[in-house]
Scaffold this motif. Structure first.
Motif, short mmCIF file in Angstrom:
data_model
loop_
_atom_site.label_atom_id
_atom_site.label_comp_id
_atom_site.label_asym_id
_atom_site.label_seq_id
_atom_site.Cartn_x
_atom_site.Cartn_y
_atom_site.Cartn_z
N THR A 68 0.83 -1.21 0.00
CA THR A 68 0.00 0.00 0.00
C THR A 68 0.86 1.26 0.00
O THR A 68 0.49 2.27 -0.60
CB THR A 68 -0.93 0.02 1.22
N LEU A 69 2.00 1.20 0.67
CA LEU A 69 2.92 2.35 0.68
C LEU A 69 3.47 2.59 -0.71
O LEU A 69 3.50 3.74 -1.19
CB LEU A 69 4.06 2.10 1.67
N ARG A 70 3.90 1.55 -1.38
CA ARG A 70 4.44 1.70 -2.74
C ARG A 70 3.37 2.25 -3.68
O ARG A 70 3.66 3.10 -4.54
CB ARG A 70 4.98 0.35 -3.24
N MET A 124 2.81 5.98 -3.07
CA MET A 124 3.92 6.82 -3.57
C MET A 124 4.17 6.60 -5.06
O MET A 124 5.07 7.20 -5.63
CB MET A 124 5.20 6.53 -2.78
N ARG A 125 3.36 5.74 -5.67
CA ARG A 125 3.46 5.47 -7.11
C ARG A 125 4.86 5.02 -7.51
O ARG A 125 5.45 5.51 -8.48
CB ARG A 125 3.04 6.70 -7.92
N ILE A 126 5.38 4.06 -6.75
CA ILE A 126 6.69 3.50 -7.07
C ILE A 126 6.49 2.36 -8.07
O ILE A 126 5.69 1.46 -7.85
CB ILE A 126 7.39 2.99 -5.80
N GLN A 127 7.22 2.41 -9.16
CA GLN A 127 7.04 1.44 -10.23
C GLN A 127 7.40 0.03 -9.78
O GLN A 127 8.28 -0.18 -8.95
CB GLN A 127 7.91 1.84 -11.43
N ASP A 128 6.71 -0.94 -10.36
CA ASP A 128 6.96 -2.34 -10.03
C ASP A 128 8.38 -2.75 -10.38
O ASP A 128 8.92 -3.70 -9.80
CB ASP A 128 5.97 -3.24 -10.78
N LEU A 174 15.66 5.79 -0.55
CA LEU A 174 15.38 7.21 -0.38
C LEU A 174 15.18 7.91 -1.73
O LEU A 174 14.32 8.80 -1.84
CB LEU A 174 16.53 7.89 0.38
N LYS A 175 15.91 7.51 -2.75
CA LYS A 175 15.80 8.17 -4.06
C LYS A 175 14.40 8.06 -4.64
O LYS A 175 14.01 8.86 -5.49
CB LYS A 175 16.83 7.61 -5.02
N HIS A 176 13.63 7.05 -4.20
CA HIS A 176 12.26 6.91 -4.69
C HIS A 176 11.30 7.83 -3.94
O HIS A 176 10.16 8.03 -4.37
CB HIS A 176 11.78 5.46 -4.51
N VAL A 177 11.76 8.37 -2.82
CA VAL A 177 10.90 9.20 -1.97
C VAL A 177 11.20 10.68 -2.17
O VAL A 177 10.28 11.50 -2.30
CB VAL A 177 11.09 8.82 -0.49
N ILE A 179 3.91 11.10 2.72
CA ILE A 179 3.21 9.81 2.66
C ILE A 179 4.01 8.76 3.42
O ILE A 179 3.45 7.98 4.21
CB ILE A 179 3.00 9.38 1.20
N PHE A 180 5.32 8.75 3.20
CA PHE A 180 6.17 7.75 3.84
C PHE A 180 6.17 7.91 5.36
O PHE A 180 5.96 6.94 6.10
CB PHE A 180 7.60 7.86 3.30
#
Length: 374
Positions: free
Chosen positions: A69-71, A74-78, A85-88, A104-105
């Motif tokens: 749900t967190l990913r 934050m719309r982190i790609q599969d 951290l670079k994704h946040v 969000i994190f």
């Protein structure tokens, strides 16, 4: 190495409660420079940043951690096989504090019942405190001992103000391996440095007290912590800080991101508990441990924050704080709450080897509810 020889003095000295409780700690690190040495060009690193070892923790033994749900939030790609951290957020601290993904994190961490834990180490502060310790506990003035942390903080402040000069001073006198004949010349130059920069200290009395301690050091027959050691070697490695966390919480489980130099140090000096091998820790690949991935983000944010605090004046921090709005202000409140929670639950979760002045800056920026960060 018996863990009880490490933990027992700390529990007694700092009146730590809850060290026997059972937790699961996930550990990651940031700004591990491996070594800090002086050579003919200066320091072996281009920029001093604050080392952070820490991450998330929860009560009890390890349990599954679902971040799906967190990913999604934050719309982190599969295609990203782990959360970092670079994704946040990207950039320096004042850039990332304004990140909506960071909000969000941090909110997810708080809502999921995790506590954060961390050990902060300012490498410059750590490299110079032995100067004060070599003098203060030898001169026989008990009334000054309660001021030891302030004296160390003030010394670090004046050294940071003229860092190129201080590094050259350390190089010329082979610090921390002074020869006995260099004791007085070394302290004389430090005294001159304090005199030149007395104005940056909070009060005139601070400068007078620091100068007085250094003057008393000239009368000693030995500066025990900065004489006879290898020249120019300020910090040799960081494994002691890992060992400390495992020792203090010896009944808990510790899952650490695989750092080969740290793992090798553990293999070289195995930990024991009353003669039995310590088995409450393991090194793991972050791609297989979600808790380490979450810890990567936590320590990344904290490393940037504490480096910003150490490099920024209190006045500029006040200005930056007043200029915050919207997302940045929410993230500041979330950080404040996340740091306050573990300190309330178990004060051993947070450990700072840093200047009192920088800890005061932490309070200036995050504004803890009691008006004072402990």
């Amino acid at each position: 190495m018996d863990v009880n020889e490490i933990r027992d003095p700390q529990i007694q000295m700092f009146c730590l409660s809850g060290a026997d409780n059972i937790y699961t700690f996930y550990h990651d690190e940031t700004n591990n420079i491996r070594k800090l040495h002086i050579d003919d060009r200066g320091l072996n690193v281009a920029e001093l940043k604050v080392f952070i070892l820490g991450g998330i923790a929860h009560e009890g033994r390890p349990r599954p951690i679902d971040v799906s749900t967190l990913r999604q939030a934050m719309r982190i790609q599969d295609s990203a096989d782990e959360l970092k951290l670079k994704h946040v957020a990207k950039g320096e601290f004042m850039d990332i504090i304004d990140s909506s993904k960071l909000e969000i994190f941090l909110q997810w961490i708080a809502n999921s019942g995790f506590l954060i834990h961390y050990h902060e180490l300012d490498p410059l502060y750590w490299s110079v405190v032995d100067i004060i310790d070599s003098i203060l506990f030898k001169i026989g003035v008990p009334s000054l001992i309660p001021h030891h942390a302030l004296l160390k903080s003030d010394l670090a402040a004046v050294i940071r103000r003229e860092l190129p000069f201080a590094i050259d001073l350390f190089r010329r006198y082979d610090y921390p391996g002074l020869a006995s004949e260099n004791r007085k010349p070394f302290l004389n130059e430090l005294i001159e440095l304090v005199q030149r920069n007395a104005g940056i200290l909070d009060r005139t009395m601070n400068a007078m007290m620091l100068k007085g301690i250094l003057q008393e050091g000239r009368k000693l027959e030995e500066l025990s912590f900065i004489e006879g050691y290898p020249a120019h070697k300020l910090i040799e490695e960081f494994s002691a800080f890992y060992i400390n966390r495992i020792a203090v919480f010896k009944n808990s489980e510790h899952i650490m991101d695989l750092e080969e130099t740290i793992r090798d140090a553990f293999l070289k000096n195995p930990l024991t508990d009353a003669g039995e091998p310590v088995t409450n820790y393991r090194f793991a690949d972050s791609k297989t441990e979600t808790g380490i991935q979450l810890s990567d983000v936590i320590v990344g944010v904290l490393g940037k924050m504490h480096t910003y605090l150490s490099n920024t004046s209190a006045e500029d921090i006040e200005k930056d704080r007043l200029a915050l709005s919207n997302t940045a202000l929410k993230n500041t409140k979330l950080l404040c709450d996340l740091i306050t929670a573990p300190d309330s639950a178990n004060q051993a979760f947070l450990h700072h080897v840093a200047s009192l002045h920088d800890i005061d800056k932490l309070d200036r920026f995050l504004r803890f509810p009691d008006g004072r960060y402990v």
